[in-house]
Structure formats: C-alpha cells, structure tokens
Enzyme design. Sequence first.
Site, short mmCIF file in Angstrom:
data_model
loop_
_atom_site.label_atom_id
_atom_site.label_comp_id
_atom_site.label_asym_id
_atom_site.label_seq_id
_atom_site.Cartn_x
_atom_site.Cartn_y
_atom_site.Cartn_z
N GLN A 201 0.83 -1.21 0.00
CA GLN A 201 0.00 0.00 0.00
C GLN A 201 0.87 1.26 0.00
O GLN A 201 0.43 2.31 -0.47
CB GLN A 201 -0.92 0.03 1.24
CG GLN A 201 -2.05 -0.97 1.20
CD GLN A 201 -1.70 -2.24 1.93
OE1 GLN A 201 -0.54 -2.66 1.96
NE2 GLN A 201 -2.68 -2.89 2.53
N ASP A 242 -6.36 1.51 12.50
CA ASP A 242 -7.65 0.89 12.15
C ASP A 242 -8.56 0.80 13.36
O ASP A 242 -9.78 0.67 13.23
CB ASP A 242 -7.44 -0.50 11.57
CG ASP A 242 -7.02 -0.40 10.12
OD1 ASP A 242 -5.85 -0.09 9.87
OD2 ASP A 242 -7.90 -0.59 9.24
O1 MRU Z 1 -5.41 -3.34 4.99
P1 MRU Z 1 -5.66 -1.88 4.72
O2 MRU Z 1 -4.98 -1.37 3.51
O3 MRU Z 1 -7.14 -1.56 4.75
O4 MRU Z 1 -5.00 -1.17 5.96
C1 MRU Z 1 -5.09 0.22 6.10
C2 MRU Z 1 -4.30 0.76 7.21
O5 MRU Z 1 -3.64 0.05 7.93
C3 MRU Z 1 -4.40 2.24 7.46
O6 MRU Z 1 -3.24 2.71 8.07
C4 MRU Z 1 -5.60 2.52 8.40
O7 MRU Z 1 -6.77 1.98 7.87
C5 MRU Z 1 -5.78 3.95 8.66
S1 MRU Z 1 -6.38 4.74 7.22
C6 MRU Z 1 -6.79 6.28 7.41
#
Ligand code: MRU
Length: 366
Positions: A201, A242
Amino acid sequence: MKVDGVPRRSIQLAADGETVEIVDQTGLPHRFETRRLATLEDAAAAIRDMRVRGAPLIGATAAYGLCFAVRRDPSAKAIEDACSTLLATRPTAVNLRWALGDMKTRILAVDEGRRVEAAYARAAEICDEDVAINAAIGENGLDLLSSMADRRPGPVDVLTHCNAGWLATVDGGTALAPVYRAHDAGIDVHVWVDETRPRNQGAGLTAWELAAHGVPHTVIVDNAGGHLMREGRVDLCITGTDRTCANGDVCNKIGTYLKALAASDNGVPFYVALPGPTIDWAAESGAVLPIEERAGEEVSTATGETETGEVRTVRLTPPGTPVFNPGFDVTPARLVTGLITERGVAEASAEGLLSLYPERRRAAAG
Ligand code: MRU
C-alpha cells in the site's frame, strides 16, 4: 483531491443518485480505474477484495452497501442480515461496525416508506463528516510539522507506513492530512514511504498519491526505517490506525509496531492520526482486538507491471512454502508520542483520549 485536475473523492454518489463510484485501488499505481457499486453484494465484495480499503473508507462503503440493501428490502430483518454480511468482510477496522451501527439507528428510527431516503442521507453525511474530520486532523497536525521545520534547515522528514492518505478515507487522509496541509502551506516536507509488504500500500498507493500532489517522497523497504532513524534522517513518524483502544493502544497495518519500537529507541516522535470513529471505546487494550489473517498468496507472490505494460503476478517462494500473513499489529500506547485527532493532539492514554472526548467520560459514568 484532484486526479488529472478533476476533483474527486475515493467514493462518490453517481449521477443517478442511487449507485456509487469508487476508485478501484487494486489497479493502482498501474491503472487508474473507477468502478460502479449498485448492490449490497457489490459493496461487500469491494471491501473484501480491497478495491476499497483503509478504515474510514471501509466504513463509508459499508454505509452505501446498507443503502443498496434498504432499497431492495427495507424490513428490519433484511437490514440486520445486510449488516451481518458487511460486518463479515473485514474484522479489524472498527469504522465498519461504527458506520453500520450508526446507519441502522437512523434507518430503523423511521417507518419503512422513508428508510431509503434516511439511509442515503446518513451515508452522505458520514462521507462529508469524514472529509471535515480529516481537514481538522490536517490542521491539528500542522503545528507539529511547522515546529519541526523551524528547528533546522532542509526538509522535515516524515516516515509513514501503509496508506493513510486520501485513498484510505473519503478524502483528505489521516496520517497524510498534516503532510498535505504543511506542503500546501509552503513547508518543505519529504516523506519516507514504507513499501508495506505484502500488499505494498505504501509503494503503490501512498507513492502514487504523494506524486499526484507534488509532495517529495522516497519509497523504502520496510526494513530500512530503523536504519534511517539511527542515522537521524527521520524527524517524526506519522501513521494511521484501524482501531484505537480506550487506553491509547493503536492497531494498524502489520509492521507499524516495529517502526514504533525503532522510533522509541532513537528518540524519534511517533504520532498516530485518527478520526474519532476509529476509537473503540469498548476495547480496554489492544490485547482484545481481532487481527485479520489474510491469504498466504499475498506473501508468496508479488504483482507489478512489466516493461511492456502488462500487470503480472509472480511467485517469490518455493512452491508449497508455508506462509503466515497477519494483516495488522498492535502498538502499545507507551510507544506513541501523541494521537492527532479532529479535536486536537492528545497523549496516547485513557486520560488523553477522554480529555478530547469528554462526552465519553459522562457516558461511562451514566
Ligand atoms: O489493509 P488496509 O490497507 O485496509 O489497511 C489500512 C491501514 O492500515 C491504514 O493505516 C488505516 O486503515 C488507517 S487509514 C486512514
């Protein structure tokens, strides 16, 4: 944010007023493609397959998924079933549960004939609230970056993990909101972008976003952060979360904890940016949180673009190699310098959070 000069959100209601258009994040950084979601199943699949991802965006997508379900059947039983379907898509980000709970309360408060209208109205509000919250996070994080900029010449070097930019939210981002705000204010900011294996990501999404906005950045392998911190090349870390526990523990993309350990050992401030709906007031600490376990193929393979412009997936490990792929980890509050929220910056502790959200103190007492 603008893509090719056109302002857009990561999720937006289509012109028909019923379906929504998302940016399909599985195509980035190689292809910028949008996709139409029209049914509960479309929304659940988009979250499950990570076409949309990032805690706030998952919540917003689930809200529209519930709108689609209510359009099909506005009965309380159908709403309950739709919530269960959406809740099962991803376990860690608490925004999903928060958005569905909030939507359900609003929808069930009116009679069946008015539920579609109530659902769409609340989903739109959730999206607008997210944008406003992220703007406030940007404003509240600006001071941190500007005070770092005043300390010495050269850019402020920020290290971030995963993608907590506008793609992870409806717009604006959380961890990247202060970065964008500072950059727009003329502060010289440079971002070290953790690639964030296994789904990359950072390398794919954060690098794409920052490039589109003109923010100087450099992608590093996930293992490089500690070395850079020892060399004094990181002024501060900012990540998203999260789920934030009532005691200030934060749960974020796997690898966040290691960055916080390295930051602590090197005296580098480690900040976490979060919108209020990411706080799970019922979770006393990170020990109780569900950690998503994802498919082994994410680790044993990698996807990228060939020189001829084809997007291909290749295997990295010997066939049949056992793989373990936890999606998130918990960073204890003691390693977090501060929480940047829409209401200000707080210490990562129960007291710190309650000082910003005093209504929770009253709710707990009552
Ligand atoms: O697995 P993902 O790509 O959904 O994980 C996203 C994250 O870990 C972000 O850092 C988190 O959702 C915060 S987003 C504003």
